[in-house]
Design a protein around this motif. Structure first.
Motif, PDB file in Angstrom:
ATOM      1  N   GLY A   1       0.791  -1.226   0.000  1.00 35.89           N
ATOM      2  CA  GLY A   1       0.000   0.000   0.000  1.00 35.89           C
ATOM      3  C   GLY A   1       0.818   1.269   0.000  1.00 35.89           C
ATOM      4  N   GLY A   2       2.139   1.133  -0.201  1.00 38.87           N
ATOM      5  CA  GLY A   2       2.993   2.307  -0.271  1.00 38.87           C
ATOM      6  C   GLY A   2       3.501   2.753   1.080  1.00 38.87           C
ATOM      7  N   LEU A   3       3.960   3.984   1.148  1.00 40.73           N
ATOM      8  CA  LEU A   3       4.497   4.551   2.379  1.00 40.73           C
ATOM      9  C   LEU A   3       3.392   4.765   3.410  1.00 40.73           C
ATOM     10  CD1 LEU A   3       6.883   7.245   0.835  1.00 40.73           C
ATOM     11  CD2 LEU A   3       7.519   4.992   1.734  1.00 40.73           C
ATOM     12  N   LEU A   4       3.789   4.954   4.644  1.00 43.68           N
ATOM     13  CA  LEU A   4       2.807   5.176   5.700  1.00 43.68           C
ATOM     14  C   LEU A   4       1.995   6.437   5.435  1.00 43.68           C
ATOM     15  CD1 LEU A   4       2.178   3.515   8.252  1.00 43.68           C
ATOM     16  CD2 LEU A   4       3.475   5.206   9.560  1.00 43.68           C
ATOM     17  N   SER A   5       2.606   7.398   4.794  1.00 39.30           N
ATOM     18  CA  SER A   5       1.893   8.638   4.460  1.00 39.30           C
ATOM     19  C   SER A   5       0.773   8.401   3.452  1.00 39.30           C
ATOM     20  CB  SER A   5       2.866   9.677   3.905  1.00 39.30           C
ATOM     21  OG  SER A   5       3.517   9.192   2.734  1.00 39.30           O
ATOM     22  N   GLU A   6       0.822   7.258   2.762  1.00 38.04           N
ATOM     23  CA  GLU A   6      -0.223   6.905   1.802  1.00 38.04           C
ATOM     24  C   GLU A   6      -1.313   6.034   2.419  1.00 38.04           C
ATOM     25  OE1 GLU A   6      -0.430   7.761  -1.711  1.00 38.04           O
ATOM     26  OE2 GLU A   6       0.853   9.263  -0.790  1.00 38.04           O
ATOM     27  N   SER A   7      -1.160   5.668   3.680  1.00 37.90           N
ATOM     28  CA  SER A   7      -2.092   4.717   4.291  1.00 37.90           C
ATOM     29  C   SER A   7      -3.479   5.300   4.517  1.00 37.90           C
ATOM     30  CB  SER A   7      -1.525   4.176   5.609  1.00 37.90           C
ATOM     31  OG  SER A   7      -1.347   5.195   6.571  1.00 37.90           O
ATOM     32  N   TRP A   8      -3.643   6.615   4.325  1.00 37.33           N
ATOM     33  CA  TRP A   8      -4.990   7.190   4.387  1.00 37.33           C
ATOM     34  C   TRP A   8      -5.901   6.556   3.335  1.00 37.33           C
ATOM     35  CZ3 TRP A   8      -6.979   9.612   0.080  1.00 37.33           C
ATOM     36  CH2 TRP A   8      -6.058   9.973  -0.914  1.00 37.33           C
ATOM     37  N   ARG A   9      -5.292   6.004   2.294  1.00 39.36           N
ATOM     38  CA  ARG A   9      -6.069   5.396   1.227  1.00 39.36           C
ATOM     39  C   ARG A   9      -6.805   4.127   1.686  1.00 39.36           C
ATOM     40  NH1 ARG A   9      -4.622   7.492  -3.817  1.00 39.36           N
ATOM     41  NH2 ARG A   9      -2.757   8.820  -3.784  1.00 39.36           N
TER      42      ARG A   9
END
Length: 226
Positions: A174-182
């Motif tokens: 799911g990518g970086l932790l900053s992208e986990s809002w997705r």
């Protein structure tokens, strides 16, 4: 592996059962103390423990508690842990209160990492408990549900993704932790029981300009159950 699970609710208990069946040594804890975990231990095969003991697990720690309870975790233990720490929680303002850092842009798990002073991997948050309990299937199955795993350390993500696969779900990066809002509440990838390709598409469909609006809608829907 030596695994600690903090949180004995639906998600924590279901994961404890899967992981003990895979041969891992699992300690499970909650805020009420190990004496309240007799039934969970009998059902899952995990060992009842204090939160402090679960936080000392050497290989993997799964935190499956409401966001508001993060502030009560033993930070002095978790911050120096050498284990991979997984955040399986979700932020709901009506339950957890207003968290300024999240309102100002941090993802749920970036805030968790800040609170405990340790990197985390976001996983097991975008599936409802009944699906987690009932929809695990072998790798060769055509109808496998996929779960998204986000984090900044690729090696840690791979460990978690392998566990997801062994439990019975497809894992996607799911990518970086900053992208986990997705993969947070209200987004297209949240709790939809999608296969690998559909989950990848759902993650990309998320619109950050609608993040606050989507969370508000999800929070309103969830209020009766929180």
């Amino acid at each position: 592996m030596e695994i600690g699970i903090i949180g004995s609710g639906n998600i924590g208990s279901i994961l404890a059962g899967y992981l003990t069946k895979l041969g891992h040594h699992v300690a499970i804890a909650n805020s009420r103390g190990p004496e309240t975990l007799t039934e969970v231990a009998a059902k899952t095969g995990a060992s009842p423990a204090t939160v402090e003991a679960a936080a000392r697990a050497k290989d993997l720690i799964i935190i499956a508690i409401p966001q508001k309870a993060m502030l009560k975790l033993p930070v002095e233990i978790l911050s120096v842990s050498e284990a991979v720490i997984v955040d399986a929680g979700n932020y709901y303002p009506s339950r957890d209160g207003k968290i300024t850092d999240i309102k100002n842009g941090l993802t749920d798990s970036e805030w968790t990492a800040k609170v405990i002073g340790h990197a985390v991997v976001k996983a097991f948050n975008n599936i409802v408990a009944p699906s987690l309990a009932d929809k695990a299937v072998p790798a060769e199955s055509s109808n496998r549900v996929a779960l998204s795993v986000a984090g900044n350390d690729q090696d840690q993500k791979q460990i978690v993704m392998q566990l997801v696969d062994e439990i019975g779900f497809d894992a996607i990066d799911g990518g970086l932790l900053s992208e986990s809002w997705r993969q947070q509440p209200g987004e297209p990838a949240y709790c939809q029981d999608l296969d690998r390709e559909k989950l990848k598409a759902a993650l990309q469909q998320s619109d950050i300009s609608k993040r606050a609006e989507n969370l508000a809608v999800a929070d309103e829907i969830a209020k009766p159950y929180l």
